[in-house]
Structure formats: structure tokens, C-alpha cells
Design a protein around this motif. Structure first.
Motif, short mmCIF file in Angstrom:
data_model
loop_
_atom_site.label_atom_id
_atom_site.label_comp_id
_atom_site.label_asym_id
_atom_site.label_seq_id
_atom_site.Cartn_x
_atom_site.Cartn_y
_atom_site.Cartn_z
N ILE A 102 42.66 53.69 40.15
CA ILE A 102 41.43 53.12 40.35
C ILE A 102 40.65 54.05 41.30
O ILE A 102 41.39 54.47 42.38
CB ILE A 102 41.52 51.74 40.84
N PHE A 126 42.11 44.74 35.34
CA PHE A 126 40.99 45.12 36.17
C PHE A 126 39.56 45.08 35.55
O PHE A 126 38.71 44.47 35.95
CB PHE A 126 41.33 46.40 36.96
N SER A 127 39.54 46.04 34.42
CA SER A 127 38.35 45.91 33.78
C SER A 127 38.06 44.55 32.83
O SER A 127 36.97 44.19 32.98
CB SER A 127 38.46 46.86 32.56
N TRP A 160 36.28 42.20 35.44
CA TRP A 160 34.88 42.43 35.62
C TRP A 160 34.14 42.00 34.50
O TRP A 160 33.10 41.55 34.71
CB TRP A 160 34.55 43.94 35.81
N ALA A 193 36.47 45.95 44.58
CA ALA A 193 37.35 44.63 44.26
C ALA A 193 37.78 44.08 45.51
O ALA A 193 37.95 42.61 45.50
CB ALA A 193 38.61 45.35 43.46
N MET A 206 41.63 39.98 38.68
CA MET A 206 41.08 41.11 39.66
C MET A 206 42.32 41.78 40.56
O MET A 206 42.40 42.91 40.74
CB MET A 206 39.92 40.35 40.52
N GLY A 220 44.76 43.20 38.73
CA GLY A 220 44.72 44.68 37.81
C GLY A 220 44.38 45.76 39.08
O GLY A 220 44.90 46.84 38.79
N ALA A 221 44.07 45.31 40.20
CA ALA A 221 43.78 46.05 41.08
C ALA A 221 45.35 46.69 41.61
O ALA A 221 45.27 47.87 42.11
CB ALA A 221 42.95 45.55 42.32
N ASN A 260 44.33 46.46 30.40
CA ASN A 260 43.77 46.71 31.89
C ASN A 260 43.13 45.43 32.39
O ASN A 260 42.01 45.09 32.23
CB ASN A 260 42.63 47.85 31.63
#
Length: 317
Positions: free
Chosen positions: A105, A72-73, A76, A113, A94, A97-98, A70
Motif C-alpha cells: 500500500i 483494503f480495496s 473502500w 486508511a 479496512m 486489508g491495511a 484485497n
């Protein structure tokens, strides 16, 4: 609780606040969409079962995909946990992942994001995510707009506008009476249901109330009144139309006025629908004044009776 976010507290904010400390002691870091819906239900006194189920389904989807890599995570985590990684690396992760998590999400996280990417010069990628996200999620997910429009943090205006454009372009052909009947039966609704009812003008509301016959009439009127109390543009429009419809029906007869007054008595939108019964039904303030005058007038006799009873005597007739 709705806006609490332990990750974004600033150093110059008052950290001695008892509630902030208490929340942090419980290990509560921030409120996600599921938390927000639960808290809103507690505040308004009832839960929106359809919205809760949508949030639960979304979280289940997230849990299902958690085992896969992941980005996205991870992006962050890099942003919050290290200073050794270059900005471009975090921004690339970012975006990827988004983009890869479009279907899973949540609206609030996607909004964060997109805001993040714009803040650091990636507006083109942010706009690309807006187009993909609204296209993929808005048609199939009733909770999308509710979660986004009531999101308490910074909202990306392009994302809000894109969803609003999609929503207003849709023609809802459902029968309002059937929609309201299902709301009464299930005690739950979604933003599309509220939007449909809010579009009813005074003529249609009057016609709907007069033509409906069944055990759910009272509940239908009550739910329309409840929607009219919504603090929004569509709520204020519905409030005006509901007042007009109720006043027209109340003019037909005292019995109609009485029922509408009782069914909408907790709603300021209906106004004084019992105008035809002003002489028969004094306002609550007037009744209270009469009651107090009677108590004051009878105070000496009441005081004598109390003293007699305390002494164990029997008051004379």
C-alpha cells in the motif's frame, strides 16, 4: 491537478468550474503518488528520476498483488458504493486489508486508511498500523517520506511524526561530494540526498567548494543552490549557509566572485556574491537605464534613417 479528488467533491462546491468539468470529462478521478510526482516535475521544470522510479516500482508491486483478494480495496468500495453495510464491517475490513497490505500500500493510501480509522473511533488500530508501516517501509523505501510529507490531503500527524523520528535518528555517513556528483550524473535525487546536503553548514560548504577540483564543480554549486530554494525549514537553513559560504569565497578574488555569481544567479540564497565587482559589473537595472537613455538621445537620427529607408533613398554619410 495535485489536489483533485473526484470522490471527495462536495455538493455545495461550484460544479460549473470549467477545469473541474474538463478533468472529470477525461475520466480523471484523483491524483495518486505517481501522478503527483509527474505533475511536480512539470511544475519545477525537471523530473526526479529516483523518485519516479520508486513510484513506478511501488505501482508494479501493487499490480502484482492485485489478483489476490484485497480487503483494503473492498472496504473502500463498500464505503463509497453502498449504504447497506454496517460501519463495523467496513472498519474491520479496512484494518485487516491495511495490515495485510503493509508492503504494497502506498504512503498516501495508508495515510488515508489511518485517518479513516481514527475518524470512526479506531485510534488504537490506527496507531498499530503507524508502528507497523513505518517499521516495515521507512528503512527500505526512500520515497516513503517524500510521498507522505508532500501528500496534499489530510495527514495523520502520528504517522508523520513517526517517520520524522525515524529519519532524524538515522546517521548518513555518505560523502556529500559523492552524493552531489551522482545527482549531477543521473539528474535525480531523493529526500535523503537533500537532507544530507542541507546539514552542511557554511564552513563545510566553503571547504567543499574550495577543495573540489573537476568538471562538475559548476553543476555541484548549481544543485546546492537549487536545494536552497526549497520552501521548507531545511531549505531556508541551507539558503543562509550557502549565502555565507559564497560571500566568504567571493571576498578572496574578483574571479571567484564572478563564477559564483554566474552559477548562483538564479538563486536568491547566494545573495550578492560578486560584491567585489560592483564597479566593474553594474546591476542589470543600471545597464537597462543607460541603454534606454542612448536610444532616447539617438531617437531623431534613428527616425530620419527609418524614413529614408522607407522612401527607398540612401541615407547620406
Amino acid at each position: 491537478m495535485l489536489t483533485f479528488n473526484g470522490f471527495t467533491l462536495k455538493k455545495d462546491e461550484d460544479q460549473t468550474d470549467v477545469w473541474t468539468r474538463k478533468i472529470r470529462e477525461y475520466g480523471y478521478s484523483h491524483s495518486d503518488e505517481m501522478d503527483t510526482e509527474i505533475i511536480r516535475g512539470l511544475v519545477r521544470g525537471y523530473f526526479n528520476s529516483a523518485a519516479l522510479k520508486a513510484q513506478a516500482d511501488a505501482q508494479q508491486d501493487q499490480l502484482t498483488h492485485q489478483e489476490a483478494p484485497n480487503e483494503f480495496s473492498e472496504a473502500w468500495e463498500l464505503y463509497h458504493q453502498t449504504l447497506a453495510v454496517d460501519d463495523e464491517v467496513i472498519l474491520d475490513m479496512m484494518f485487516r486489508g491495511a495490515r495485510d497490505g503493509i508492503q504494497t500500500i502506498t504512503p498516501g493510501n495508508m495515510n488515508s486508511a489511518i485517518v479513516f480509522l481514527r475518524r470512526y473511533g479506531r485510534s488504537q488500530q490506527a496507531s498499530e498500523l503507524v508502528r507497523q508501516y513505518v517499521s516495515a517501509r521507512a528503512p527500505a523505501s526512500g520515497f516513503f517520506g517524500d510521498s507522505l510529507l508532500f501528500f496534499d490531503g489530510e495527514r495523520d500527524q502520528e504517522l508523520v511524526a513517526a517517520y520524522e523520528k525515524f529519519r532524524t535518528s538515522q546517521v548518513d555517513l555518505r560523502d556529500p561530494v559523492q552524493v552531489l556528483s551522482k545527482i549531477v550524473e543521473h539528474q535525480g535525487y531523493n529526500p535523503e540526498d537533500v537532507a544530507l546536503v542541507a546539514k552542511l553548514d557554511a564552513d563545510n560548504l566553503e571547504k567543499m567548494f574550495l577543495n573540489y577540483r573537476g568538471p562538475r564543480l559548476k553543476n555541484i554549486v548549481e544543485w546546492v543552490a537549487r536545494f536552497s530554494r526549497e520552501d521548507s525549514a531545511q531549505g531556508r537553513v541551507l539558503q543562509h549557509n550557502l549565502r555565507s559560504a559564497c560571500e566568504r569565497i567571493a571576498e578572496l578574488s574578483p574571479m571567484r566572485a564572478t563564477r559564483l555569481r554566474l552559477w548562483t544567479e538564479n538563486d536568491q540564497a547566494a545573495g550578492s556574491v560578486a560584491a567585489g565587482e560592483k564597479e566593474k559589473h553594474r546591476p542589470a537595472g543600471r545597464r537597462e537605464q543607460i541603454r534606454r537613455r542612448r536610444i532616447h538621445r539617438n531617437a531623431p537620427q534613428l527616425g530620419f534613417l527609418r524614413r529614408q529607408l522607407r522612401r527607398g533613398g540612401r541615407p547620406k554619410r
